[in-house]
Design a protein around this motif. Structure first.
Motif, PDB file in Angstrom:
ATOM      1  N   ARG A 273       0.813  -1.215   0.000  1.00  0.00           N
ATOM      2  CA  ARG A 273       0.000   0.000   0.000  1.00  0.00           C
ATOM      3  C   ARG A 273       0.849   1.269   0.000  1.00  0.00           C
ATOM      4  O   ARG A 273       0.332   2.368   0.159  1.00  0.00           O
ATOM      5  CB  ARG A 273      -0.933  -0.002   1.213  1.00  0.00           C
ATOM      6  CG  ARG A 273      -1.986  -1.108   1.156  1.00  0.00           C
ATOM      7  CD  ARG A 273      -2.810  -1.149   2.429  1.00  0.00           C
ATOM      8  NE  ARG A 273      -3.889  -2.133   2.334  1.00  0.00           N
ATOM      9  CZ  ARG A 273      -3.744  -3.425   2.556  1.00  0.00           C
ATOM     10  NH1 ARG A 273      -2.544  -3.911   2.873  1.00  0.00           N
ATOM     11  NH2 ARG A 273      -4.767  -4.252   2.446  1.00  0.00           N
ATOM     12  N   LEU A 274       2.160   1.124  -0.146  1.00  0.00           N
ATOM     13  CA  LEU A 274       3.086   2.256  -0.224  1.00  0.00           C
ATOM     14  C   LEU A 274       2.889   3.222   0.937  1.00  0.00           C
ATOM     15  O   LEU A 274       2.631   4.415   0.766  1.00  0.00           O
ATOM     16  CB  LEU A 274       2.910   2.993  -1.562  1.00  0.00           C
ATOM     17  CG  LEU A 274       3.166   2.162  -2.830  1.00  0.00           C
ATOM     18  CD1 LEU A 274       2.950   3.009  -4.075  1.00  0.00           C
ATOM     19  CD2 LEU A 274       4.568   1.567  -2.814  1.00  0.00           C
ATOM     20  N   ARG A 275       3.034   2.695   2.146  1.00  0.00           N
ATOM     21  CA  ARG A 275       2.879   3.533   3.336  1.00  0.00           C
ATOM     22  C   ARG A 275       3.666   2.949   4.506  1.00  0.00           C
ATOM     23  O   ARG A 275       3.897   1.741   4.589  1.00  0.00           O
ATOM     24  CB  ARG A 275       1.408   3.655   3.720  1.00  0.00           C
ATOM     25  CG  ARG A 275       0.752   2.342   4.100  1.00  0.00           C
ATOM     26  CD  ARG A 275      -0.715   2.522   4.411  1.00  0.00           C
ATOM     27  NE  ARG A 275      -1.317   1.263   4.860  1.00  0.00           N
ATOM     28  CZ  ARG A 275      -2.601   1.136   5.201  1.00  0.00           C
ATOM     29  NH1 ARG A 275      -3.404   2.193   5.124  1.00  0.00           N
ATOM     30  NH2 ARG A 275      -3.070  -0.027   5.603  1.00  0.00           N
ATOM     31  N   ASP A 276       4.071   3.842   5.397  1.00  0.00           N
ATOM     32  CA  ASP A 276       4.690   3.446   6.655  1.00  0.00           C
ATOM     33  C   ASP A 276       3.605   3.105   7.671  1.00  0.00           C
ATOM     34  O   ASP A 276       2.457   3.557   7.549  1.00  0.00           O
ATOM     35  CB  ASP A 276       5.546   4.591   7.212  1.00  0.00           C
ATOM     36  CG  ASP A 276       7.011   4.446   6.821  1.00  0.00           C
ATOM     37  OD1 ASP A 276       7.288   3.651   5.909  1.00  0.00           O
ATOM     38  OD2 ASP A 276       7.847   5.128   7.428  1.00  0.00           O
ATOM     39  N   ARG A 277       3.995   2.330   8.691  1.00  0.00           N
ATOM     40  CA  ARG A 277       3.090   2.045   9.800  1.00  0.00           C
ATOM     41  C   ARG A 277       3.821   2.316  11.106  1.00  0.00           C
ATOM     42  O   ARG A 277       4.905   1.783  11.344  1.00  0.00           O
ATOM     43  CB  ARG A 277       2.614   0.590   9.753  1.00  0.00           C
ATOM     44  CG  ARG A 277       1.713   0.284   8.571  1.00  0.00           C
ATOM     45  CD  ARG A 277       1.351  -1.173   8.487  1.00  0.00           C
ATOM     46  NE  ARG A 277       2.520  -2.011   8.215  1.00  0.00           N
ATOM     47  CZ  ARG A 277       2.449  -3.274   7.795  1.00  0.00           C
ATOM     48  NH1 ARG A 277       1.271  -3.833   7.605  1.00  0.00           N
ATOM     49  NH2 ARG A 277       3.546  -3.967   7.570  1.00  0.00           N
ATOM     50  N   SER A 278       3.230   3.164  11.929  1.00  0.00           N
ATOM     51  CA  SER A 278       3.786   3.476  13.248  1.00  0.00           C
ATOM     52  C   SER A 278       2.869   2.870  14.307  1.00  0.00           C
ATOM     53  O   SER A 278       1.671   3.164  14.349  1.00  0.00           O
ATOM     54  CB  SER A 278       3.874   4.995  13.445  1.00  0.00           C
ATOM     55  OG  SER A 278       4.309   5.302  14.753  1.00  0.00           O
ATOM     56  N   VAL A 279       3.446   2.016  15.159  1.00  0.00           N
ATOM     57  CA  VAL A 279       2.652   1.315  16.172  1.00  0.00           C
ATOM     58  C   VAL A 279       3.295   1.514  17.543  1.00  0.00           C
ATOM     59  O   VAL A 279       4.483   1.230  17.732  1.00  0.00           O
ATOM     60  CB  VAL A 279       2.545  -0.196  15.868  1.00  0.00           C
ATOM     61  CG1 VAL A 279       1.700  -0.890  16.942  1.00  0.00           C
ATOM     62  CG2 VAL A 279       1.953  -0.428  14.486  1.00  0.00           C
ATOM     63  N   VAL A 280       2.517   2.015  18.481  1.00  0.00           N
ATOM     64  CA  VAL A 280       2.946   2.159  19.878  1.00  0.00           C
ATOM     65  C   VAL A 280       2.029   1.281  20.715  1.00  0.00           C
ATOM     66  O   VAL A 280       0.804   1.350  20.573  1.00  0.00           O
ATOM     67  CB  VAL A 280       2.840   3.623  20.352  1.00  0.00           C
ATOM     68  CG1 VAL A 280       3.260   3.741  21.819  1.00  0.00           C
ATOM     69  CG2 VAL A 280       3.688   4.530  19.481  1.00  0.00           C
ATOM     70  N   ASN A 281       2.609   0.449  21.593  1.00  0.00           N
ATOM     71  CA  ASN A 281       1.730  -0.361  22.447  1.00  0.00           C
ATOM     72  C   ASN A 281       2.372  -0.730  23.768  1.00  0.00           C
ATOM     73  O   ASN A 281       3.587  -0.629  23.957  1.00  0.00           O
ATOM     74  CB  ASN A 281       1.222  -1.605  21.709  1.00  0.00           C
ATOM     75  CG  ASN A 281       2.292  -2.612  21.388  1.00  0.00           C
ATOM     76  OD1 ASN A 281       3.426  -2.250  21.092  1.00  0.00           O
ATOM     77  ND2 ASN A 281       1.937  -3.892  21.428  1.00  0.00           N
ATOM     78  N   ILE A 282       1.503  -1.139  24.686  1.00  0.00           N
ATOM     79  CA  ILE A 282       1.862  -1.491  26.058  1.00  0.00           C
ATOM     80  C   ILE A 282       1.077  -2.732  26.458  1.00  0.00           C
ATOM     81  O   ILE A 282      -0.110  -2.844  26.148  1.00  0.00           O
ATOM     82  CB  ILE A 282       1.509  -0.340  27.033  1.00  0.00           C
ATOM     83  CG1 ILE A 282       2.530   0.788  26.958  1.00  0.00           C
ATOM     84  CG2 ILE A 282       1.418  -0.829  28.477  1.00  0.00           C
ATOM     85  CD1 ILE A 282       2.204   1.942  27.881  1.00  0.00           C
TER      86      ILE A 282
END
Length: 323
Positions: free
Chosen positions: A266-275
């Motif tokens: 999909r030509l995109r970055d993914r930023s994931v923050v989790n706890i």
């Protein structure tokens, strides 16, 4: 001039700082991000509650015909299980990354960490509101100070430490406190700081409590407690091998993970923050010891106050029978 790229450890540390700043309720309870849950059964760790004893007396100058009594130590425990995976995931297209985003931390990570902060605080609010309180006191809207002193007395009788006590109040209770003539007089005479010290969520100090307001709890309720009444454990998930880069950090009782990778389909970055998080109530032994050496457990490190609670009926004055 050479390009300057932020290392993932730098970005993750900055995000964690934002998370700590945005937290309100989580900063009032006992937190630990250093628990080792690896290999723990049911993702659970145990916190030990030290044993308590009562001293005895031996008769002074007695004939020594009786032996002293030997007591047994019985440690208690509270279990904290990881059972929440709180996350925020945001896609960033090539166009956005190239033309719209000048500061990745400000535009992407800051909103993500704020979302995590709100979710963690909501879980702490639910923990506090749904706790099995042994004592619920009516809160006098005309003179809240009387009710706060009653809560203080209840905690004192349970030998709860006097240091670090909080009074968490809903918005309606905060209004009653700020409009109370007693607190206005205290503030004007320099005996307290219930009104003038209102900064952000902290109202001031009342009867030995630091008063904090929150919109996350029932507006007509208040809770008097010490941080150890509620336990919150967090753990940063492991960084997957498939992530382009990421980092796990732990600071001041909080732990989190940030990863960033590219979705080529999909030509995109993914930023994931989790706890990963776990939440529990501290129950202490109460009452007399059972024959097997155990005791009933209850929440004694916290007291609930409620504007809608029915006050106990006043005792009927006894009439004199003298003539």
């Amino acid at each position: 001039m050479a390009n300057r790229f932020l290392k993932p450890e730098v970005i993750a540390s900055a995000a964690l700082g934002l998370l700590e700043r945005d937290l309100v309720l989580t900063n009032l309870v006992w937190t630990d991000g250093a628990f080792d849950f690896t290999g723990a059964k049911n993702d659970t760790v145990t916190i030990r509650i030290p044993a308590r004893l009562k001293a005895r007396e031996y008769g002074w100058r007695n004939d020594r015909s009786e032996a002293i009594v030997m007591d047994e130590l019985h440690e208690d425990r509270i279990d904290v299980s990881l059972h929440k995976d709180i996350y925020s995931a945001v896609p960033v297209t090539d166009e956005e990354l190239t033309l719209d985003i000048a500061d990745f931390g400000e535009k992407i990570l800051a909103p993500q960490t704020r979302a995590i902060a709100e979710a963690v605080d909501d879980n702490v609010a639910a923990l506090i509101e749904n706790a099995p309180y042994r004592t619920t006191l009516p809160l006098d809207g005309r003179d809240p100070y009387v009710s706060v002193v009653a809560a203080r007395k209840t905690l004192n009788r349970s030998f709860v430490p006097k240091g670090g006590r909080y009074l968490l109040v809903g918005s309606d209770v905060e209004e009653k406190i700020l409009l109370s003539e007693r607190f206005n007089r205290m503030d004007s005479t320099g005996e307290g700081a219930a009104v003038s010290a209102l900064q952000e969520a902290t109202v001031g100090r009342i009867a030995g409590f630091t008063v904090v307001t929150s919109e996350a709890i029932d507006p007509e309720a208040a809770y008097a407690f010490v941080p150890s009444a509620f336990a919150v454990a967090t753990r940063a998930p492991a960084i997957p091998d498939g992530a382009a880069f990421g980092s796990s950090q732990s600071y001041n009782g909080l732990a989190m993970r940030w990863i960033r990778d590219y979705d080529s389909a999909r030509l995109r970055d993914r930023s994931v923050v989790n706890i990963f998080g776990g939440f529990n109530v501290m129950r202490d032994p109460v009452g007399d010891e059972r024959p097997d050496g155990t005791r009933e457990k209850g929440l004694v490190r916290a007291v609930k106050l409620d504007l809608n609670a029915t006050p106990a009926p006043a005792p009927t004055p006894r009439r004199s029978t003298s003539k």
